[in-house]
Design a protein around this motif. Structure first.
Motif, PDB file in Angstrom:
ATOM      1  N   LEU A   1      29.483  41.151  42.464  1.00  0.00           N
ATOM      2  CA  LEU A   1      30.064  41.414  41.145  1.00  0.00           C
ATOM      3  C   LEU A   1      31.307  42.302  41.259  1.00  0.00           C
ATOM      4  O   LEU A   1      32.312  42.065  40.589  1.00  0.00           O
ATOM      5  CB  LEU A   1      29.041  42.109  40.236  1.00  0.00           C
ATOM      6  N   ALA A   2      31.226  43.310  42.105  1.00  0.00           N
ATOM      7  CA  ALA A   2      32.363  44.207  42.302  1.00  0.00           C
ATOM      8  C   ALA A   2      33.545  43.464  42.912  1.00  0.00           C
ATOM      9  O   ALA A   2      34.698  43.660  42.498  1.00  0.00           O
ATOM     10  CB  ALA A   2      31.960  45.391  43.175  1.00  0.00           C
ATOM     11  N   ASP A   3      33.285  42.599  43.887  1.00  0.00           N
ATOM     12  CA  ASP A   3      34.355  41.821  44.515  1.00  0.00           C
ATOM     13  C   ASP A   3      35.047  40.909  43.499  1.00  0.00           C
ATOM     14  O   ASP A   3      36.276  40.815  43.474  1.00  0.00           O
ATOM     15  CB  ASP A   3      33.813  40.971  45.666  1.00  0.00           C
ATOM     16  N   THR A   4      34.247  40.250  42.672  1.00  0.00           N
ATOM     17  CA  THR A   4      34.812  39.356  41.652  1.00  0.00           C
ATOM     18  C   THR A   4      35.650  40.146  40.655  1.00  0.00           C
ATOM     19  O   THR A   4      36.756  39.731  40.294  1.00  0.00           O
ATOM     20  CB  THR A   4      33.680  38.601  40.918  1.00  0.00           C
ATOM     21  N   THR A   5      35.138  41.286  40.238  1.00  0.00           N
ATOM     22  CA  THR A   5      35.879  42.143  39.307  1.00  0.00           C
ATOM     23  C   THR A   5      37.188  42.602  39.933  1.00  0.00           C
ATOM     24  O   THR A   5      38.246  42.565  39.290  1.00  0.00           O
ATOM     25  CB  THR A   5      35.018  43.355  38.893  1.00  0.00           C
ATOM     26  N   GLY A   6      37.132  43.003  41.187  1.00  0.00           N
ATOM     27  CA  GLY A   6      38.340  43.445  41.885  1.00  0.00           C
ATOM     28  C   GLY A   6      39.374  42.342  42.011  1.00  0.00           C
ATOM     29  O   GLY A   6      40.579  42.582  41.830  1.00  0.00           O
ATOM     30  N   ALA A   7      38.935  41.142  42.312  1.00  0.00           N
ATOM     31  CA  ALA A   7      39.864  40.011  42.419  1.00  0.00           C
ATOM     32  C   ALA A   7      40.521  39.717  41.085  1.00  0.00           C
ATOM     33  O   ALA A   7      41.733  39.443  41.020  1.00  0.00           O
ATOM     34  CB  ALA A   7      39.118  38.775  42.941  1.00  0.00           C
ATOM     35  N   MET A   8      39.751  39.797  40.031  1.00  0.00           N
ATOM     36  CA  MET A   8      40.304  39.560  38.694  1.00  0.00           C
ATOM     37  C   MET A   8      41.312  40.638  38.308  1.00  0.00           C
ATOM     38  O   MET A   8      42.371  40.332  37.747  1.00  0.00           O
ATOM     39  CB  MET A   8      39.178  39.485  37.663  1.00  0.00           C
ATOM     40  N   LEU A   9      40.999  41.870  38.632  1.00  0.00           N
ATOM     41  CA  LEU A   9      41.945  42.967  38.368  1.00  0.00           C
ATOM     42  C   LEU A   9      43.229  42.785  39.150  1.00  0.00           C
ATOM     43  O   LEU A   9      44.335  42.976  38.625  1.00  0.00           O
ATOM     44  CB  LEU A   9      41.314  44.318  38.722  1.00  0.00           C
ATOM     45  N   ALA A  10      43.098  42.404  40.401  1.00  0.00           N
ATOM     46  CA  ALA A  10      44.278  42.209  41.254  1.00  0.00           C
ATOM     47  C   ALA A  10      45.190  41.125  40.692  1.00  0.00           C
ATOM     48  O   ALA A  10      46.418  41.269  40.704  1.00  0.00           O
ATOM     49  CB  ALA A  10      43.847  41.858  42.679  1.00  0.00           C
ATOM     50  N   ARG A  11      44.598  40.051  40.182  1.00  0.00           N
ATOM     51  CA  ARG A  11      45.414  38.978  39.599  1.00  0.00           C
ATOM     52  C   ARG A  11      46.172  39.463  38.359  1.00  0.00           C
ATOM     53  O   ARG A  11      47.296  39.028  38.113  1.00  0.00           O
ATOM     54  CB  ARG A  11      44.543  37.771  39.249  1.00  0.00           C
ATOM     55  N   LEU A  12      45.574  40.362  37.603  1.00  0.00           N
ATOM     56  CA  LEU A  12      46.256  40.894  36.421  1.00  0.00           C
ATOM     57  C   LEU A  12      47.393  41.830  36.802  1.00  0.00           C
ATOM     58  O   LEU A  12      48.392  41.925  36.099  1.00  0.00           O
ATOM     59  CB  LEU A  12      45.276  41.643  35.528  1.00  0.00           C
ATOM     60  N   CYS A  13      47.205  42.547  37.897  1.00  0.00           N
ATOM     61  CA  CYS A  13      48.197  43.572  38.289  1.00  0.00           C
ATOM     62  C   CYS A  13      49.433  42.982  38.969  1.00  0.00           C
ATOM     63  O   CYS A  13      50.467  43.614  39.010  1.00  0.00           O
ATOM     64  CB  CYS A  13      47.540  44.593  39.217  1.00  0.00           C
ATOM     65  N   PHE A  14      49.318  41.766  39.508  1.00  0.00           N
ATOM     66  CA  PHE A  14      50.451  41.229  40.269  1.00  0.00           C
ATOM     67  C   PHE A  14      50.936  39.937  39.720  1.00  0.00           C
ATOM     68  O   PHE A  14      50.538  39.146  39.121  1.00  0.00           O
ATOM     69  CB  PHE A  14      50.076  41.051  41.740  1.00  0.00           C
TER      70      PHE A  14
END
Length: 106
Positions: free
Chosen positions: A93-106
């Motif tokens: 769950l943390a990995d998926t959340t992190g990937a989603m955040l990364a896509r928003l930031c870049f």
């Protein structure tokens, strides 16, 4: 979508922490829950801001909280406060959340 995903991370974190030793209620339990709650809270706060720059800043804070959360998870894992299966599920769950955040930031 990332906000909803991070809310699920919070719910699962609360459930996970229920099984931690009672002596950790004001220690790692409070820390891991606080870090988890901070993720969707910062996403929401950033979304309410009037500029993209502010939004991105809060996404960065949410990402920092996620990394803090992952650190508490690693500590919990090493202390064997939860099963390997439980820790793997929360890590996913943390990995998926992190990937989603990364896509928003870049």
């Amino acid at each position: 979508m990332v906000w909803q995903q991070s809310l699920e991370l919070v719910i699962q974190t609360y459930r996970l922490a229920e099984g931690f030793p009672r002596r950790e209620m004001y220690g790692i339990v409070a820390q891991i829950r606080g870090a988890a709650v901070s993720i969707p809270a910062n996403i929401a706060e950033g979304h309410a801001r009037s500029t993209t720059k502010d939004y991105l800043r809060f996404l960065g804070i949410a990402t920092g909280s996620l990394r803090e959360f992952e650190t508490y998870c690693e500590i919990s894992k090493r202390l064997e406060y939860a099963s390997q299966t439980q820790m793997a599920q929360i890590a996913k769950l943390a990995d998926t959340t992190g990937a989603m955040l990364a896509r928003l930031c870049f």
